[in-house]
Write an enzyme that holds these catalytic residues in place. Structure first.
Site, PDB file in Angstrom:
ATOM      1  N   LYS A 263       0.838  -1.201   0.000  1.00 26.12           N
ATOM      2  CA  LYS A 263       0.000   0.000   0.000  1.00 26.12           C
ATOM      3  C   LYS A 263       0.870   1.247   0.000  1.00 26.12           C
ATOM      4  O   LYS A 263       1.690   1.440   0.886  1.00 26.12           O
ATOM      5  CB  LYS A 263      -0.913  -0.022   1.223  1.00 26.12           C
ATOM      6  CG  LYS A 263      -1.747   1.236   1.418  1.00 26.12           C
ATOM      7  CD  LYS A 263      -2.686   1.102   2.613  1.00 26.12           C
ATOM      8  CE  LYS A 263      -3.397   2.415   2.910  1.00 26.12           C
ATOM      9  NZ  LYS A 263      -4.282   2.305   4.101  1.00 26.12           N
ATOM     10  N   ASP A 268      -2.754   9.867   3.924  1.00 25.11           N
ATOM     11  CA  ASP A 268      -4.154   9.461   4.070  1.00 25.11           C
ATOM     12  C   ASP A 268      -4.888  10.434   4.978  1.00 25.11           C
ATOM     13  O   ASP A 268      -4.828  10.329   6.201  1.00 25.11           O
ATOM     14  CB  ASP A 268      -4.228   8.033   4.634  1.00 25.11           C
ATOM     15  CG  ASP A 268      -5.665   7.539   4.745  1.00 25.11           C
ATOM     16  OD1 ASP A 268      -6.565   8.199   4.168  1.00 25.11           O
ATOM     17  OD2 ASP A 268      -5.878   6.494   5.393  1.00 25.11           O
ATOM     18  N   LYS A 275     -10.559  12.174   8.277  1.00 20.69           N
ATOM     19  CA  LYS A 275     -10.110  11.770   9.610  1.00 20.69           C
ATOM     20  C   LYS A 275     -10.098  12.970  10.554  1.00 20.69           C
ATOM     21  O   LYS A 275     -10.146  14.116  10.115  1.00 20.69           O
ATOM     22  CB  LYS A 275      -8.666  11.225   9.525  1.00 20.69           C
ATOM     23  CG  LYS A 275      -8.501   9.893   8.835  1.00 20.69           C
ATOM     24  CD  LYS A 275      -7.027   9.455   8.881  1.00 20.69           C
ATOM     25  CE  LYS A 275      -6.798   8.158   8.139  1.00 20.69           C
ATOM     26  NZ  LYS A 275      -7.431   6.985   8.751  1.00 20.69           N
ATOM     27  N   ASP A 286       1.435   5.989   5.583  1.00 15.05           N
ATOM     28  CA  ASP A 286       0.485   5.072   4.954  1.00 15.05           C
ATOM     29  C   ASP A 286       1.019   4.463   3.649  1.00 15.05           C
ATOM     30  O   ASP A 286       0.314   3.747   2.949  1.00 15.05           O
ATOM     31  CB  ASP A 286      -0.858   5.784   4.728  1.00 15.05           C
ATOM     32  CG  ASP A 286      -2.044   4.859   4.911  1.00 15.05           C
ATOM     33  OD1 ASP A 286      -1.872   3.785   5.502  1.00 15.05           O
ATOM     34  OD2 ASP A 286      -3.147   5.219   4.440  1.00 15.05           O
ATOM     35  N   ASP A 345     -12.204   6.661   3.433  1.00 12.11           N
ATOM     36  CA  ASP A 345     -11.042   6.390   4.288  1.00 12.11           C
ATOM     37  C   ASP A 345     -10.622   4.917   4.217  1.00 12.11           C
ATOM     38  O   ASP A 345      -9.560   4.557   4.717  1.00 12.11           O
ATOM     39  CB  ASP A 345     -11.355   6.794   5.732  1.00 12.11           C
ATOM     40  CG  ASP A 345     -10.117   6.942   6.588  1.00 12.11           C
ATOM     41  OD1 ASP A 345      -9.000   6.953   6.028  1.00 12.11           O
ATOM     42  OD2 ASP A 345     -10.264   7.054   7.819  1.00 12.11           O
ATOM     43  N   GLU A 347      -9.343   3.384   1.763  1.00 12.00           N
ATOM     44  CA  GLU A 347      -8.775   3.596   0.425  1.00 12.00           C
ATOM     45  C   GLU A 347      -7.679   2.606   0.062  1.00 12.00           C
ATOM     46  O   GLU A 347      -7.444   2.344  -1.115  1.00 12.00           O
ATOM     47  CB  GLU A 347      -8.223   5.026   0.328  1.00 12.00           C
ATOM     48  CG  GLU A 347      -6.813   5.236   0.906  1.00 12.00           C
ATOM     49  CD  GLU A 347      -6.690   4.992   2.396  1.00 12.00           C
ATOM     50  OE1 GLU A 347      -7.732   4.999   3.082  1.00 12.00           O
ATOM     51  OE2 GLU A 347      -5.574   4.762   2.886  1.00 12.00           O
ATOM     52  N   ARG A 349      -7.453  -0.624   0.331  1.00 13.48           N
ATOM     53  CA  ARG A 349      -7.940  -1.806  -0.393  1.00 13.48           C
ATOM     54  C   ARG A 349      -8.290  -1.462  -1.845  1.00 13.48           C
ATOM     55  O   ARG A 349      -8.207  -2.314  -2.718  1.00 13.48           O
ATOM     56  CB  ARG A 349      -9.131  -2.410   0.368  1.00 13.48           C
ATOM     57  CG  ARG A 349     -10.342  -1.529   0.464  1.00 13.48           C
ATOM     58  CD  ARG A 349     -11.273  -1.922   1.616  1.00 13.48           C
ATOM     59  NE  ARG A 349     -10.744  -1.515   2.922  1.00 13.48           N
ATOM     60  CZ  ARG A 349     -11.348  -1.755   4.083  1.00 13.48           C
ATOM     61  NH1 ARG A 349     -12.494  -2.430   4.118  1.00 13.48           N
ATOM     62  NH2 ARG A 349     -10.813  -1.346   5.209  1.00 13.48           N
TER      63      ARG A 349
HETATM   64  N1  BES Z   1      -4.386   3.980   6.836  1.00 10.77           N
HETATM   65  C1  BES Z   1      -5.545   3.656   7.592  1.00 10.77           C
HETATM   66  C2  BES Z   1      -5.295   2.565   8.633  1.00 10.77           C
HETATM   67  C3  BES Z   1      -4.419   2.974   9.788  1.00 10.77           C
HETATM   68  C4  BES Z   1      -4.966   3.589  10.896  1.00 10.77           C
HETATM   69  C5  BES Z   1      -3.070   2.690   9.751  1.00 10.77           C
HETATM   70  C6  BES Z   1      -4.139   3.953  11.937  1.00 10.77           C
HETATM   71  C7  BES Z   1      -2.245   3.050  10.805  1.00 10.77           C
HETATM   72  C8  BES Z   1      -2.783   3.689  11.898  1.00 10.77           C
HETATM   73  C9  BES Z   1      -6.627   3.165   6.659  1.00 10.77           C
HETATM   74  O1  BES Z   1      -6.658   3.711   5.392  1.00 10.77           O
HETATM   75  C10 BES Z   1      -7.930   3.517   7.283  1.00 10.77           C
HETATM   76  O2  BES Z   1      -8.220   4.662   7.396  1.00 10.77           O
HETATM   77  N2  BES Z   1      -8.681   2.496   7.659  1.00 10.77           N
HETATM   78  C11 BES Z   1      -9.944   2.673   8.277  1.00 10.77           C
HETATM   79  C12 BES Z   1     -10.912   1.733   7.616  1.00 10.77           C
HETATM   80  C13 BES Z   1     -12.350   1.997   7.948  1.00 10.77           C
HETATM   81  C14 BES Z   1     -12.779   3.305   7.344  1.00 10.77           C
HETATM   82  C15 BES Z   1     -13.164   0.859   7.402  1.00 10.77           C
HETATM   83  C16 BES Z   1      -9.798   2.343   9.751  1.00 10.77           C
HETATM   84  O3  BES Z   1      -9.030   1.440  10.098  1.00 10.77           O
HETATM   85  O4  BES Z   1     -10.427   3.028  10.553  1.00 10.77           O
HETATM   86 ZN    ZN Z   2      -4.924   4.406   4.692  1.00 11.19          ZN
HETATM   87 MN    MN Z   3      -7.738   5.479   5.266  1.00 12.31          MN
END
Ligand code: BES
Ligand code: ZN
Ligand code: MN
Length: 497
Positions: A263, A268, A275, A286, A345, A347, A349
């Site tokens: 990724k 992000d 966020k 990210d 968010d 993103e 995947r």
């Molecule tokens: N990059 C984040 C995941 C993340 C969060 C990595 C904190 C490291 C520290 C990812 O893109 C994300 O925002 N995931 C969301 C998914 C949700 C919206 C289904 C999450 O984990 O809250």
């Molecule tokens: Zn992310």
């Molecule tokens: Mn995200």
């Protein structure tokens, strides 16, 4: 630049500013301690109320009384002899690295404490030294620490060891650790400076330096190639997305490659599903999966194992704007499958879907991906373990073993097929979010849609890629996980079976 040397002479005869000798819990003398005849070092250590617990160290200056050629001896506690593992050596070497880089020459018998697996022990000590000395100070105009001076680091082995094997381990460690540092630098670089195009250029420069084939896809080429996920995530940013393709050929062209992706979200923000500001603080990390794959490819290109490896790394910046993807939009991925974006968010995947589908077209032996994918994985496993999801038992076992051996442990989470219903979409083939519960699993199930029948493993590295607490061989910030795991796995695959 530090030079790493290997020698098997008696420790007392080694000329160095500091001779680092291990002490087991007790205290009990480790390798080399008894060779110091001038004074009773163990008694000295005990008198300082030290017992040999991990990290307990005592610097003894040589005023001509020690009967050694070194200018000083550092007695370093390494803990209980029976409990010692390879990663403890990496940690021990890392822990003292920061102080010792201020000296011009250091020698140590540390790798001898295991008494077996000399190559692994030597590799761990050299990795620990380099990784422990790592700092990211490119943006600092002044530093209180002063410059590093370490010119030579000598690993002292036993005359019984096969010098060729051990020297190869020193060289391997230098390559692996430099590759981890390369990855850490990329991850630590602010997103302002590391846009998708900048990441791609860094990849190109690295590839040219080490001799990898490289192709960078720009946004027009991505359009023509049908990479709707990468484009959809990137369309809100003024910094356009890229796909970084690399190839390493170490075996016959007839041998199917191992395929890697990671990724590469350069920043992000969450996009329109924005966020909190706190949630964004570390989101320059990210692209940790992408950077780890680049680091692993770098190491492989230098180490030249007899395998073929390909990589396709998607990179985009996830920003909110008038041109951003909206919740409810449908994207068409490489290969034709569609996804409904209900949360911008989620993103990672979306960009990985395109890369996985693209790699699956090439019929590789296996596909591996590394991604800072979900907060849910951090909730499940904490900040040190990566989550493993796989469609292939033996692949999963090999990756967990590689992680364990590298000091980068992971833990398997289930690819529970019944949860597939949680990402059923009313309008597209799949939607990009499930429920709050099981978020790491539904993310992995989303990815699984795009790999076809190719054996696949997904490493959710949201926890260990970046850390807010310095450790034995890493400062705060990027850790470089899982570069060592990937390299260890790939080297293992190259061994004749
Ligand atoms: N990059 C984040 C995941 C993340 C969060 C990595 C904190 C490291 C520290 C990812 O893109 C994300 O925002 N995931 C969301 C998914 C949700 C919206 C289904 C999450 O984990 O809250
Ligand atoms: Zn992310
Ligand atoms: Mn995200």
């Amino acid at each position: 630049m530090t030079t790493f040397a290997y020698a098997s002479q008696p420790p007392a005869t080694v000329r160095a500013d500091v001779l680092v000798l291990p002490v087991f819990e007790g205290p009990e003398p480790g390798p080399g301690v008894r060779d110091v005849k001038g004074v009773d070092l163990v008694a000295l250590y005990r008198d300082a109320a030290l017992t040999g617990k991990r990290g307990e160290h005592l610097l003894v200056p040589n005023t001509g009384n020690l009967g050694v050629a070194a200018s000083s001896v550092l007695l370093l506690g390494v803990g209980k002899k029976a409990d010692l593992k390879v990663d403890d050596l990496r940690r021990a070497a890392g822990k003292v690295a920061r102080q010792l880089v201020k000296r011009a020459s250091v020698a140590t018998t540390l790798p001898q404490v295991l008494g077996r697996q000399p190559a692994e022990a030597v590799q761990a000590v050299v990795e620990g030294q380099i990784l422990g000395a790592y700092r990211f100070d490119r943006y600092k105009t002044s530093s209180e620490e002063g410059p590093d001076r370490l010119e030579t680091f000598t690993v002292l082995g036993s005359p019984r060891w096969d010098a060729r094997t051990v020297k190869a381990a020193v060289a391997r460690a230098e390559v692996v650790a430099a590759s981890v540092c390369f990855t850490r630098d990329l991850v630590n670089t602010p997103a302002r400076d590391l846009t998708p195009a900048a990441l791609a250029e860094a990849a190109r420069a690295m590839a040219e330096e080490v001799g990898l084939e490289v192709r960078i896809w720009d946004e027009r080429e991505l359009e023509e190639g049908g990479f709707g996920g990468i484009l959809g995530v990137g369309q809100g940013s003024v910094n356009p997305p890229r796909l970084i393709e690399l190839a390493y050929r170490g075996a016959a062209a007839s041998q199917p490659p191992i395929a890697l992706t990671g990724k590469g979200i350069s920043f992000d923000s969450g996009g329109l599903s924005i966020k909190t500001s706190e949630g964004m603080e570390t989101m320059k990390d990210d692209m940790g999966g992408a950077a780890a794959v680049l680091g692993a490819m770098r190491a492989i290109a230098v180490l030249k194992p007899r395998i073929n490896v390909i990589a396709a790394i998607p990179s985009a910046e996830n920003m909110p704007s008038g041109s951003a993807t909206r919740p409810g939009d449908v994207l068409r991925h490489r290969g034709g499958k569609t996804s409904e974006v209900l949360n911008t968010d989620a993103e990672g995947r979306l960009v990985l879907a395109d890369a996985l589908a693209y790699l699956a077209e090439k019929r590789p032996r296996v596909i591996l991906d590394a991604a800072t994918l979900t907060g849910a994985c951090m909730v499940a496993l904490g900040e040190e373990l990566w989550g493993l999801f796989t469609t292939d038992r033996s692949l999963g076992r090999a990756l967990l073993a590689a992680g364990e051996a590298a000091g980068e442990p992971g833990w398997e989470l289930p690819l529970h097929r019944p949860y597939r219903k949680l990402i059923d979409s009313e309008v597209a083939d799949v939607k990009n979010v499930g429920k709050r519960y099981g978020g790491a699993i539904t993310a992995a199930l989303f990815l699984a849609e795009f790999v076809g029948d190719v054996p696949w493993a997904h490493l959710d590295i949201a926890g260990p890629a970046f850390t807010d607490s310095a450790g034995d061989y890493w400062p705060k910030g990027a850790t470089g996980v899982p570069v060592r795991t990937l390299v260890g796995y790939l080297l293992e695959q190259a061994k004749p079976r």
